[in-house]
Design a protein around this motif. Structure first.
Motif, mmCIF file in Angstrom:
data_model
loop_
_atom_site.group_PDB
_atom_site.id
_atom_site.type_symbol
_atom_site.label_atom_id
_atom_site.label_comp_id
_atom_site.label_asym_id
_atom_site.label_seq_id
_atom_site.Cartn_x
_atom_site.Cartn_y
_atom_site.Cartn_z
ATOM 1 N N GLN A 1 0.968 -1.328 0.120
ATOM 2 C CA GLN A 1 0.408 0.280 0.181
ATOM 3 C C GLN A 1 1.460 1.639 -0.130
ATOM 4 O O GLN A 1 0.899 2.158 -0.449
ATOM 5 N N ASP A 2 1.530 0.872 0.789
ATOM 6 C CA ASP A 2 2.954 2.774 0.679
ATOM 7 C C ASP A 2 3.881 1.937 -0.129
ATOM 8 O O ASP A 2 3.807 3.713 -0.812
ATOM 9 N N LEU A 3 4.280 1.477 -0.883
ATOM 10 C CA LEU A 3 4.828 1.913 -2.670
ATOM 11 C C LEU A 3 3.909 2.095 -3.897
ATOM 12 O O LEU A 3 4.077 2.477 -4.440
ATOM 13 N N GLU B 1 15.991 -4.637 -3.629
ATOM 14 C CA GLU B 1 17.128 -4.167 -3.049
ATOM 15 C C GLU B 1 17.920 -3.551 -4.477
ATOM 16 O O GLU B 1 18.614 -2.557 -4.376
ATOM 17 N N LEU B 2 17.617 -3.970 -5.117
ATOM 18 C CA LEU B 2 18.486 -3.387 -6.662
ATOM 19 C C LEU B 2 17.363 -2.267 -6.968
ATOM 20 O O LEU B 2 17.611 -1.314 -7.118
ATOM 21 N N PHE B 3 16.036 -2.336 -6.614
ATOM 22 C CA PHE B 3 14.923 -1.392 -6.390
ATOM 23 C C PHE B 3 15.336 -0.684 -5.854
ATOM 24 O O PHE B 3 15.284 1.378 -6.304
ATOM 25 N N HIS B 4 16.003 -0.546 -4.700
ATOM 26 C CA HIS B 4 16.118 1.019 -3.903
ATOM 27 C C HIS B 4 17.371 1.571 -4.342
ATOM 28 O O HIS B 4 16.878 2.755 -3.978
ATOM 29 N N THR B 5 17.814 0.873 -4.188
ATOM 30 C CA THR B 5 19.079 1.302 -4.768
ATOM 31 C C THR B 5 18.926 2.530 -6.535
ATOM 32 O O THR B 5 20.016 3.870 -6.033
ATOM 33 N N VAL B 6 17.992 1.700 -7.445
ATOM 34 C CA VAL B 6 18.212 3.052 -7.888
ATOM 35 C C VAL B 6 17.216 3.716 -7.623
ATOM 36 O O VAL B 6 17.398 4.985 -8.766
ATOM 37 N N LEU B 7 16.420 3.814 -7.119
ATOM 38 C CA LEU B 7 15.464 5.013 -6.956
ATOM 39 C C LEU B 7 16.272 5.845 -5.786
ATOM 40 O O LEU B 7 16.219 7.028 -6.099
ATOM 41 N N LYS B 8 17.063 5.302 -5.161
ATOM 42 C CA LYS B 8 18.203 6.036 -4.379
ATOM 43 C C LYS B 8 19.203 7.368 -5.236
ATOM 44 O O LYS B 8 19.252 8.173 -5.376
ATOM 45 N N GLU B 9 19.680 6.342 -6.536
ATOM 46 C CA GLU B 9 20.449 6.909 -7.757
ATOM 47 C C GLU B 9 19.020 7.843 -8.203
ATOM 48 O O GLU B 9 19.327 8.903 -8.650
ATOM 49 N N LEU B 10 18.326 7.819 -8.738
ATOM 50 C CA LEU B 10 17.035 8.108 -9.276
ATOM 51 C C LEU B 10 17.446 9.930 -8.242
ATOM 52 O O LEU B 10 16.486 10.849 -8.728
ATOM 53 N N SER B 11 17.465 9.761 -7.139
ATOM 54 C CA SER B 11 16.868 10.680 -6.643
ATOM 55 C C SER B 11 17.920 12.003 -6.212
ATOM 56 O O SER B 11 17.247 12.781 -6.630
ATOM 57 N N THR B 12 19.381 11.076 -6.336
ATOM 58 C CA THR B 12 20.120 12.004 -6.586
ATOM 59 C C THR B 12 20.530 13.008 -7.847
ATOM 60 O O THR B 12 20.482 14.008 -7.861
ATOM 61 N N THR B 13 20.056 11.944 -8.647
ATOM 62 C CA THR B 13 20.553 12.346 -9.903
ATOM 63 C C THR B 13 18.834 13.343 -10.647
ATOM 64 O O THR B 13 19.174 14.549 -10.405
ATOM 65 N N TYR B 14 17.929 13.297 -10.222
ATOM 66 C CA TYR B 14 17.414 14.538 -9.948
ATOM 67 C C TYR B 14 16.949 15.606 -9.101
ATOM 68 O O TYR B 14 16.839 16.632 -9.742
ATOM 69 N N ASN B 15 17.939 15.679 -8.314
ATOM 70 C CA ASN B 15 17.771 16.604 -7.171
ATOM 71 C C ASN B 15 19.390 17.787 -7.776
ATOM 72 O O ASN B 15 18.853 18.324 -7.973
ATOM 73 N N ALA B 16 19.874 17.247 -8.420
ATOM 74 C CA ALA B 16 20.854 17.531 -9.310
ATOM 75 C C ALA B 16 20.455 18.335 -10.476
ATOM 76 O O ALA B 16 20.372 19.442 -10.246
ATOM 77 N N VAL C 1 11.795 10.891 -2.259
ATOM 78 C CA VAL C 1 12.249 10.570 -1.011
ATOM 79 C C VAL C 1 11.207 9.066 -0.799
ATOM 80 O O VAL C 1 12.162 8.110 0.139
ATOM 81 N N HIS C 2 10.056 9.530 -0.476
ATOM 82 C CA HIS C 2 8.805 8.914 0.462
ATOM 83 C C HIS C 2 8.927 7.589 -0.605
ATOM 84 O O HIS C 2 8.916 6.037 0.232
ATOM 85 N N LEU C 3 9.257 7.174 -1.812
ATOM 86 C CA LEU C 3 9.448 5.922 -2.623
ATOM 87 C C LEU C 3 10.578 5.553 -2.328
ATOM 88 O O LEU C 3 10.568 4.149 -1.806
ATOM 89 N N GLN C 4 11.927 5.908 -2.102
ATOM 90 C CA GLN C 4 13.201 5.307 -1.362
ATOM 91 C C GLN C 4 12.427 5.044 -0.448
ATOM 92 O O GLN C 4 13.133 3.668 0.022
ATOM 93 N N LYS C 5 12.049 5.169 0.394
ATOM 94 C CA LYS C 5 11.870 4.708 1.295
ATOM 95 C C LYS C 5 11.297 3.319 1.846
ATOM 96 O O LYS C 5 11.499 2.567 2.405
ATOM 97 N N CYS C 6 10.056 3.370 1.020
ATOM 98 C CA CYS C 6 9.522 2.434 0.703
ATOM 99 C C CYS C 6 9.997 1.310 0.435
ATOM 100 O O CYS C 6 9.852 -0.228 0.941
ATOM 101 N N ALA C 7 10.326 1.441 -0.516
ATOM 102 C CA ALA C 7 11.671 1.023 -1.068
ATOM 103 C C ALA C 7 12.429 0.093 -0.516
ATOM 104 O O ALA C 7 12.977 -1.220 -0.687
ATOM 105 N N GLY C 8 13.242 0.888 -0.113
ATOM 106 C CA GLY C 8 14.083 0.737 1.224
ATOM 107 C C GLY C 8 13.149 -0.644 2.185
ATOM 108 O O GLY C 8 14.281 -1.599 2.570
ATOM 109 N N LYS C 9 12.262 -0.103 3.109
ATOM 110 C CA LYS C 9 11.481 -0.674 3.806
ATOM 111 C C LYS C 9 11.267 -2.585 3.360
ATOM 112 O O LYS C 9 11.261 -3.094 3.667
ATOM 113 N N PHE C 10 10.582 -2.190 2.064
ATOM 114 C CA PHE C 10 10.092 -3.205 1.672
ATOM 115 C C PHE C 10 11.417 -4.595 1.340
ATOM 116 O O PHE C 10 11.389 -5.543 1.506
#
Length: 540
Positions: free
Chosen positions: A263-265, A431-446, A473-482
């Motif tokens: 549901q969170d995801l 795990e890879l989904f969480h890593t890619v979302l983290k990379e997406l968040s960092t790239t989009y922020n730049a 950021v919220h999506l990245q946290k949800c993926a990390g929890k999953f």
């Protein structure tokens, strides 16, 4: 056991024989060393005799030298007196001088000879003394070396004799112990033979009894039992299995946690797609001053449809969780509700693959603007690459979700032993989904940081970019929890559920893959329970 003792005894006997064979060799070596030592002692005595002889010669030479020295001194004093007298009476007594000159010359000649003889004797004494000291030193060194060698040989001999004695005592003790053990083992062997004979007699009686019972049971089954549903594994799979209730409660609890995470995801993905749609309607064209491009129109249209694909994913997993019962077995073979969830998740991944090209074309459109600097264009290219990675990871996760859901179908041909591998691969994909979302968040922020520095960037774009970043950021946290949820409970998911059906046990035989339960057992059991409940109500 007796053979082992016999072999050990033979080994000890061979070792004892080797040691006994070594003793004569050591004795011979000791005798040889003693002979050498006696020979060296005799040589030392002969050298000492030679030394005493040389000492006597030196003493006689010293005595002769002393006599000659005194004679030379007397002659020198006479010569001095003669010369003094010659000087005084040189002018007065020439005749006398002429008469004494032959005598003085004779005395001088004799003195010269005595001096030369004295010098020769001194050299001879010095050389003899040096030769004597050198021989004494050599003999002393040789004596010391021979004494050391003798002491070493004596020490080796004593050590060898002591070791041989200790080894011999040890072997004798071991031999005695082995003989005792041999007697004990022979006694045990006799007792075991008696027990084996008794057991053999009992076995014959039991075999006779079991044969008669088997014949009777076979006749009873053939005459009285028309159908045996536990004989065939496929038919036995329709029986309601007994299972571990704690395992079932744990499975339902984890499914409840997974429902919340799904549901969170889903909520995070919905927010992300919504805010990206709003941003696309603002930049690069706002639709008022500049019209939207055809690509962005389609992109916004597809983004607006995100809940049509996300909501069924959430609802189907919630329905699967609600279908679980605490008193009914839940395994991948009986989890038929996962098929619907996998179907809707596959539709969502297909939707994500459909919008990806439009998102990439929208990024290219932003890069083509004249106001887009090179740094921002480079960040757009990085974002382009990350979006492709995200779609690839979603496709990978969808593959293993579909394979896991397929386990509850009749046509599934995957062995049960592969189920643990499927869960491990799914955990790695999350795990890879969480890593890619983290990379997406960092790239989009730049990227938005560079965009906000543009003089043409409207304030509405900045606000929408902040919303997109918050959603990421919220999506990245949800993926990390999953991912953490799967990693923590991976052992439970990979473990085999403890259950059994009639006529089978919790087997780990790879050819049979343990007990089998049909996907329809849960529904049939519920129908039976409802039927029994209705009968109870009617009787009441």
């Amino acid at each position: 056991m007796a053979a082992d003792l016999q072999s050990k005894y033979q080994k000890l006997a061979s070792e004892y024989a080797k040691l006994r064979a070594q003793i004569p060799v050591l004795k011979k070596a000791v005798l040889d060393e003693q002979t050498k030592e006696n020979h060296f002692k005799e040589a030392i005595k002969e050298k000492e005799q030679s030394i005493r002889k040389f000492e006597q010669e030196i003493d006689s030479l010293v005595f002769r030298n002393q006599q000659l020295t005194k004679r030379v001194e007397i002659l020198q004093s006479e010569l001095v007196d003669a010369e003094a007298k010659d000087k005084k009476s040189k002018n007065k007594h020439n005749d006398v001088s002429l008469s004494t000159s032959p005598r003085s010359s004779a005395i001088g000649e004799e003195l010269k000879q005595k001096i030369e003889e004295n010098e020769r004797l001194h050299k001879q004494v010095y050389n003899s003394d040096l030769e004597y000291k050198q021989k004494v030193a050599d003999l002393q060194d040789r004596l010391t070396m021979l004494e050391q060698e003798s002491a070493q040989h004596q020490q080796v001999l004593q050590t060898t004799q002591q070791n041989s004695k200790v080894q011999l005592e040890k072997l004798q003790n071991e031999k005695a112990m082995l003989e005792i053990k041999l007697h004990e083992q022979e006694k045990l062997s006799k007792e075991a033979k008696l027990r084996a004979q008794t057991a053999e007699q009992q076995l014959k009686m039991i075999q006779t009894d079991l044969t008669s019972k088997l014949t009777q049971a076979t006749k009873t089954i053939r005459d009285k039992l028309p159908f045996n549903d536990t004989k065939f594994r496929d038919l036995n799979a329709l029986n309601v299995p007994t299972h571990d209730r704690k395992h079932q409660l744990k499975a339902k609890e984890l499914c409840g946690q997974a429902t919340n995470l799904v549901q969170d995801l889903v909520q995070g993905l919905a927010n992300y797609y919504t805010y990206v749609e709003q941003r696309t309607k603002i930049y690069p064209a706002d639709g008022q001053i500049e019209p939207y491009s055809e690509v962005n129109k389609k992109f916004c249209q597809y983004l607006h449809e995100n809940m049509q694909y996300l909501r069924p994913v959430e609802q189907s997993f919630s329905a699967f969780y609600n279908s679980l019962k605490e008193d009914a077995l839940t395994t991948l073979e009986t989890a038929m509700g996962l098929q619907e969830f996998a179907h809707h998740f596959t539709n969502f991944v297909a939707y994500s693959n459909k919008i990806m090209p439009y998102q990439l074309l929208s990024l290219e459109e932003e890069c083509s603007l004249s106001s887009c600097p090179e740094a921002l264009a480079a960040k757009n290219k990085e974002l382009y690459s990350v979006v492709q990675k995200l779609c690839a990871v979603l496709n990978n996760i969808q593959t293993y979700v579909a394979v896991i859901a397929q386990q509850s179908t009749v046509s599934c041909d995957h062995p049960k032993t592969n189920q643990a591998i499927f869960f491990e691969q799914l955990s790695g994909g999350l795990e890879l989904f969480h890593t890619v979302l983290k990379e997406l968040s960092t790239t989009y922020n730049a990227k938005v940081t560079l965009e906000h520095q543009l003089p043409t960037a409207p304030s509405k774009l900045k606000t929408t970019d902040e919303c997109v970043m918050s959603a990421l950021v919220h999506l990245q946290k949800c993926a990390g929890k999953f991912a953490n949820f799967m990693r923590t409970n991976l052992e439970f998911f990979c473990a085999t559920a403890g259950y059994r059906t009639r006529g089978s046990s919790i087997s780990t035989n790879e050819s049979m893959e343990g007990p089998k339960s049909s996907p329809v057992v849960g529904a049939l059991r519920q129908k039976s329970a409802n039927y029994m409940a209705s009968l109870h109500r009617n009787l009441g």
